[in-house]
Each structure stands twice: as structure tokens, then as C-alpha cells.
Design an enzyme around this catalytic site. Structure first.
Site, short mmCIF file in Angstrom:
data_model
loop_
_atom_site.label_atom_id
_atom_site.label_comp_id
_atom_site.label_asym_id
_atom_site.label_seq_id
_atom_site.Cartn_x
_atom_site.Cartn_y
_atom_site.Cartn_z
N THR A 191 52.25 45.67 -0.96
CA THR A 191 52.82 44.76 -2.04
C THR A 191 53.34 45.53 -3.15
O THR A 191 53.15 46.71 -3.64
CB THR A 191 51.59 44.00 -2.59
OG1 THR A 191 50.81 44.93 -3.19
CG2 THR A 191 50.77 43.36 -1.63
N GLU A 335 51.77 39.40 1.65
CA GLU A 335 50.53 38.75 2.34
C GLU A 335 50.62 37.72 3.35
O GLU A 335 49.66 37.52 4.07
CB GLU A 335 49.43 38.57 1.20
CG GLU A 335 49.02 39.39 0.21
CD GLU A 335 49.75 39.74 -0.90
OE1 GLU A 335 50.94 39.29 -0.75
OE2 GLU A 335 49.33 40.28 -1.69
N TRP A 445 49.29 24.21 -21.33
CA TRP A 445 50.03 25.30 -20.49
C TRP A 445 51.57 24.94 -20.48
O TRP A 445 51.94 23.68 -20.44
CB TRP A 445 49.50 25.06 -18.91
CG TRP A 445 48.28 25.16 -18.68
CD1 TRP A 445 47.08 24.41 -18.48
CD2 TRP A 445 47.48 26.80 -18.74
NE1 TRP A 445 46.16 25.02 -18.29
CE2 TRP A 445 46.09 26.49 -18.26
CE3 TRP A 445 48.07 27.83 -18.85
CZ2 TRP A 445 45.30 27.46 -18.15
CZ3 TRP A 445 47.09 29.13 -18.56
CH2 TRP A 445 45.74 28.67 -18.39
P1 AMP Z 1 56.16 39.37 -2.83
O1 AMP Z 1 54.83 39.67 -2.12
O2 AMP Z 1 56.53 40.61 -3.88
O3 AMP Z 1 57.10 38.93 -2.01
O4 AMP Z 1 55.77 38.63 -4.08
C1 AMP Z 1 55.30 37.24 -3.87
C2 AMP Z 1 55.35 36.11 -4.80
O5 AMP Z 1 56.75 35.94 -5.20
C3 AMP Z 1 54.50 35.06 -4.51
O6 AMP Z 1 53.22 35.04 -4.72
C4 AMP Z 1 55.36 34.06 -5.88
O7 AMP Z 1 54.96 34.19 -7.09
C5 AMP Z 1 56.63 34.56 -5.70
N1 AMP Z 1 57.57 33.64 -5.08
C6 AMP Z 1 58.07 33.91 -4.04
N2 AMP Z 1 58.79 32.96 -3.59
C7 AMP Z 1 58.84 31.98 -4.53
C8 AMP Z 1 59.60 30.84 -4.74
N3 AMP Z 1 60.39 30.24 -3.86
N4 AMP Z 1 59.31 30.17 -5.97
C9 AMP Z 1 58.57 30.71 -6.92
N5 AMP Z 1 57.90 31.85 -6.79
C10 AMP Z 1 58.05 32.55 -5.64
#
Ligand code: AMP
Length: 546
Positions: A191, A335, A445
């Protein structure tokens, strides 16, 4: 009673076998900067067999980790297919992290071999002192026998350097692919981790196979043999959202940008190779849009552009609509393989009525079950209004991290996403923020994402990021950092008025800064951690308004 069905495993080997024989003449096209090079899937299969033979000769005879340090190109696709199919584990290293971080990840995963693109050799040379488990370095992307500048320091005590093409030249064209257990590890990815060390997620053959079918569903993107798929999202980030596997499985042509991801190069590639589908983070599509606006360009071959990884600004989707290209938002995480939901509106919902669906993070896939939790883990209603933390479970969702306990993230068989939002009865999720990014002002919030979206809808604003900063009276207040389009002159007072049209007045930021660029993470998302640190260190020239 047990079923009478055969227990035939779902594996990467079967993706490779099916895709590269049924669609043997389909191609993977790689941008070289000056043009493209093409390779049929049949050829990719032969080369994957040669790669597996070469790895076996180097001592890969079990579930050793074979890392890649590569751009999106044909050789990376060969590794994607060969490594898991031979029973080893593909570990895609994120080239954009610091050498020490990459070294930590490679050591944690116990990487044995690394395949590196010739253009990334100097970067890898900085990583290797931090990665003592790596015994073999294989340099790809250069003709056999040609010396690679900067390759000298790669060799060291107990570490050998090889040429990819030399290894493949030894043949043979076939390999005795073993029948692997579908639950065994196929690939792994760490991650991007905003706190602590990066955590490893290990995908199984079964999860990769099921996830590869996801984009092919009609309710998602309906990938098929008729498509030409351009995955811009790096293959070192969650398997390029699984799209290379999907493309091979359904026989779509794959178009790889290699290292040429600048807007001008992307537009040239789109014009010449005419992809029907492309995928990447919003920043990429913002860049392409700016380029088309400034210099023109034909992107009309695209029937769908998939954007995700962070919230997709409404204004960006509207701008692509005007170009005749549909931008579809998807949500997911490392994940979750990563696809969790896709924002395709329900059947029959069009025009203005479709926007609440298109602006959402999307409708959950059939394989991803979600629930909302509140204080103390109480399960909340999915009524489209109640807001809580989103938790998910499913066959392509990880249930743990590799060799790292993280009880905060997993409980009762669910993964806590860290995303705060609502879920409606039709399975659409709406994300108001990351749990650590929401701003708590006077006990209420404020969604940083909502403020950013509204700011980026302003015609003179290129990028906007909002973070919560300490405030004596309210505990926390929003601070907005904006990137203004070249030549434009917008006052913060004016931006506050603009925001007031869409958010309550008490949410309007009083603190503003004009910046050149929003800092990004290694995968191109806004790095709020960097912003928080910069704010705390007094690095912003803060303007007080209101
Ligand atoms: P990663 O594991 O680096 O791909 O990051 C995952 C995180 O990216 C998620 O838990 C979200 O917080 C954010 N994320 C992914 N897609 C979106 C989306 N379409 N809108 C808002 N947040 C997103």
C-alpha cells in the site's frame, strides 16, 4: 451435499492460456517515444515461457518473489503472466518511492530476483544497497548484447546481473506450467501507506482471476475483444487496476505508454493507436484535457475513460462530456484488488438525473459487500444519508497484511477502508472523505473533498486541496491551497463567494494560499500529509479572508 462440479482452479495460468491462444493475433503495443513496437499475444506467451525457463535456471523453483521495477510495457506483461504461472510470486515495486522505502519493501517481501527496465537502472542502483535479499538483476528493454549505461554498480557480492533478451534467447518456447492451487499467492503489492511502513497485500490466483473478469461485466466497463485498452495507471500500482489481466482474458488489444506519460505523448498515442478504453488517476486526465484545450487533439476513439484512486472532480467529468468522452469514476484500494465500485448510473437514468450517480464513488461490484459502521463499531443503516466508515468483504478483498498484524484494519471478517461516507439502497457509495482527512470544526464535520470539488469547478482553478488546520476557537478549520490557471488572477474573497453557492457559509475556509502545484503521493494522489507538515512548518504564505 457436495456439488458435482469439477474443482478446476482459477489461475493466472488459465488467463494466459486462454487469452494468448484464443486471441493469439491480438497485440500488446508499447510506446517507444518515437513510435510504437508491437507484439502478438502468441509471441507474448512464447516469451513468457522463455522467461519462466530463465527464472528456473536462476533458481526460482517455488514461491520465490520475483520483483519488477518497470514501466507499463510488453516485457512487464510477460512477467505478469510468467511469474505467477510458474508458481512464483510477482512483486511489483513502486519506482516512485524513496530508495530506502523500496529497499524496506523488497526486504520485507524477501525479493530474490528483480527485473528492471534499462531506463530505470540508475534508480535501481540507489535501491540495491537497501535490498540485500536480491540475488539477480535482469535488465529489460535493450537489445541482446547491448551494454546498459550505469549497470556496473548493480552487480555485487552474491548478486548477478543478466540481460533479459539474452536470457530469453536461450529458449525454449514452452514451459511445463504447474497446476497451482488457486488460493496460493500470485502477486503482491504494498500500500502507498500514509502512516507507518507500507503494508503488503498478497493477491491469490483466484482473486486475480475473478477480479480480471470484473471490468468485462456489462454493468462495469464491458471490456471485450473489440476494445483497445490503454492502462495509464502504473503496473506497479495494484496491478494497473487489474486491466492487463482483463485485457488478455477478453482478448482486447493492450496499449502501453511505457515511460511516456506526459500529456503531449499521451495525446499522440491516443491519436495514433485509437484506444477505446483508458484508465488512470484524475491528475492524468486533467493533464490530457489541458493539452487538448491548448493544442487540440483527437481523443474521440475513447468510449470510456476510467478515473479513480481519488475523488474525480465533477468539472473534469463535464469537460470530458464536452469532448464527447465519458469519464467514469471508480473506487477501490490496494486492499480490494482494487476495484470496489463503478459509477455507471442505473439503466434509464440519463442527463441531469445521472449526475448524482456519476459523482458518487459508484455501485458496488457483485463480489464486494459493504457495510457502514459508526462509533464503537455499531452497524449503521444503508439509507443513502447516514454517514459512517465503509467496511468491505469479498473474494478479492484482502483479509490481512503480509507478515504484519493490523488489528485496526480488520475485524469480524471485514476490512475497514478508512473512507467515510454513505451507502444507498441501490448499492451506490458516496465518499465524503478519508477518515483522517475530514475536518472537525466546532464539533461539526466538513468534507474536504466537497470543498475541493467545488473549487475545482471554478474555471480559473487548476487544482485545489483542502486540509484541516488547528484553530483556537473551533478546534480545526479548513485551509485551502489553490493552483490558479496561468494568466488568471482570482482573489480568495471571490473564491469564497464561489464556494458559498454550493456549501454552507460556516464551512468556508478563512485561510488560503496560492501554490504552484498540489504535492502528490507516489501514485499521483494529493498528499495531504505533506501539506499538513508544510502548514505546521509555516511553509505556506497564508492569506486570511472573512
Ligand atoms: P490506494 O490503496 O493507494 O489505491 O488508495 C485507496 C484509497 O484511495 C481509498 O481508500 C480512497 O480513500 C481513495 N480513493 C480511491 N478511489 C476513490 C474515489 N473514486 N473517490 C474517492 N476516493 C477514492
Amino acid at each position: 451435499m457436495r456439488s458435482t462440479m469439477m474443482d478446476v482452479p482459477l489461475t493466472v495460468t488459465s488467463i494466459m492460456r486462454y487469452g494468448t491462444t484464443t486471441f493469439r493475433g491480438k497485440e500488446v503495443v508499447t510506446n517507444t517515444g518515437e513510435g510504437v513496437r508491437r507484439r502478438t499475444y502468441a509471441e507474448v506467451a512464447r516469451r513468457a515461457a522463455r522467461l519462466a525457463n530463465a527464472l528456473r535456471r536462476l533458481g526460482v523453483d517455488g514461491d520465490q518473489r520475483v520483483a519488477t521495477f518497470m514501466w507499463n510495457n510488453a516485457e512487464h506483461l510477460e512477467a505478469y503472466l510468467a511469474v505467477p504461472s510458474m508458481g512464483a510470486v510477482l512483486h511489483t515495486l513502486n519506482i516512485r518511492l524513496s530508495p530506502a522505502q523500496i529497499g524496506y519493501i523488497a526486504t520485507h517481501a524477501d525479493d530474490f530476483v528483480v527485473i528492471v527496465d534499462a531506463s530505470l537502472v540508475p534508480l535501481l542502483a540507489e535501491v540495491l544497497p537497501h535490498a540485500p535479499t536480491i540475488r539477480h538483476v535482469i535488465i529489460a528493454g535493450t537489445p541482446a548484447g547491448e551494454p546498459v549505461p550505469g549497470a556496473g554498480p548493480l552487480a555485487g557480492p552474491g548478486r548477478e546481473v543478466h540481460g533479459y533478451e539474452e536470457l530469453l534467447a536461450a529458449g525454449p518456447d514452452s514451459f511445463g506450467w504447474p497446476e497451482v492451487d488457486e488460493k496460493s499467492a500470485a502477486s503482491m503489492c504494498y500500500t502507498s501507506g500514509t502512516t507507518g511502513h507500507p503494508k503488503g497485500v498478497v493477491y491469490s490466483h483466484r482473486s486475480v482471476y475473478l477480479h480480471a473478469m470484473g471490468p468485462c461485466l456489462g454493468n462495469a466497463f464491458g471490456f471485450s475483444e473489440r476494445d483497445r485498452v490503454l492502462p495509464v495507471v502504473p503496473m506497479f500500482h495494484v496491478n494497473s487496476w487489474g486491466f492487463p489481466f482483463s485485457a488478455v482474458l477478453c482478448g482486447a488489444t493492450t496499449i502501453m505508454p511505457d515511460r511516456h506519460m506526459q500529456p503531449a505523448a499521451m495525446v499522440r498515442l491516443i491519436e495514433s493507436e485509437r484506444p477505446t478504453v483508458a484508465a488512470g488517476v484524475p491528475t492524468i486526465w486533467q493533464g490530457v484535457l489541458e493539452h487538448v484545450r491548448a493544442h487540440g487533439g483527437d481523443v474521440s476513439s475513447l468510449r470510456v475513460v476510467i478515473a479513480g484512486g481519488s475523488a474525480v472532480p465533477h468539472s473534469l467529468m463535464k469537460a470530458y462530456d464536452e469532448l464527447g468522452v465519458t469519464l467514469v469514476q471508480a473506487w477501490g484500494m490496494t486492499e480490494t484488488s482494487p476495484l470496489g465500485s463503478v459509477a455507471v448510473p442505473p439503466a434509464g437514468v440519463t442527463g441531469a438525473e445521472a449526475w448524482p450517480y456519476r459523482d458518487s464513488a459508484g455501485r458496488l461490484f457483485c463480489t464486494v459487500q459493504a457495510r457502514l459502521t459508526g462509533d464503537g463499531g455499531a452497524v449503521l443503516p444503508q439509507d443513502g444519508e447516514t454517514v459512517g466508515e465503509i467496511e468491505v468483504r469479498g473474494p478479492w478483498v484482502t483479509g490481512a497484511y503480509y507478515k504484519d498484524d493490523d488489528p485496526q484494519k480488520f475485524h469480524d471478517g471485514w476490512l475497514r477502508t478508512g473512507d467515510v461516507g454513505s451507502i444507498d439502497e441501490g448499492g451506490f457509495i458516496r465518499i465524503s472523505d478519508r477518515s483522517k482527512d475530514v475536518i472537525k470544526s466546532g464539533g461539526e464535520w466538513i468534507s474536504s473533498v466537497e470543498l475541493e470539488n467545488a473549487l475545482m469547478a471554478h474555471p480559473d482553478i487548476l487544482e485545489a486541496a483542502v486540509i484541516g488546520v488547528p484553530d483556537d476557537k473551533w478546534g480545526e478549520r479548513p485551509f485551502a491551497a489553490v493552483v490558479v490557471r496561468d494568466g488568471a488572477d482570482v482573489l480568495a474573497e471571490h473564491l469564497r463567494d464561489h464556494l458559498a453557492a454550493s456549501v454552507p457559509r460556516w464551512q468556508l475556509p478563512e485561510r488560503w494560499a496560492y501554490i504552484d502545484e498540489v504535492p502528490k503521493t507516489s501514485v499521483g494522489k494529493f498528499s495531504k500529509r505533506t501539506m499538513r507538515e508544510a502548514y505546521a512548518n509555516g511553509e505556506y504564505k497564508v492569506i486570511q479572508v472573512g
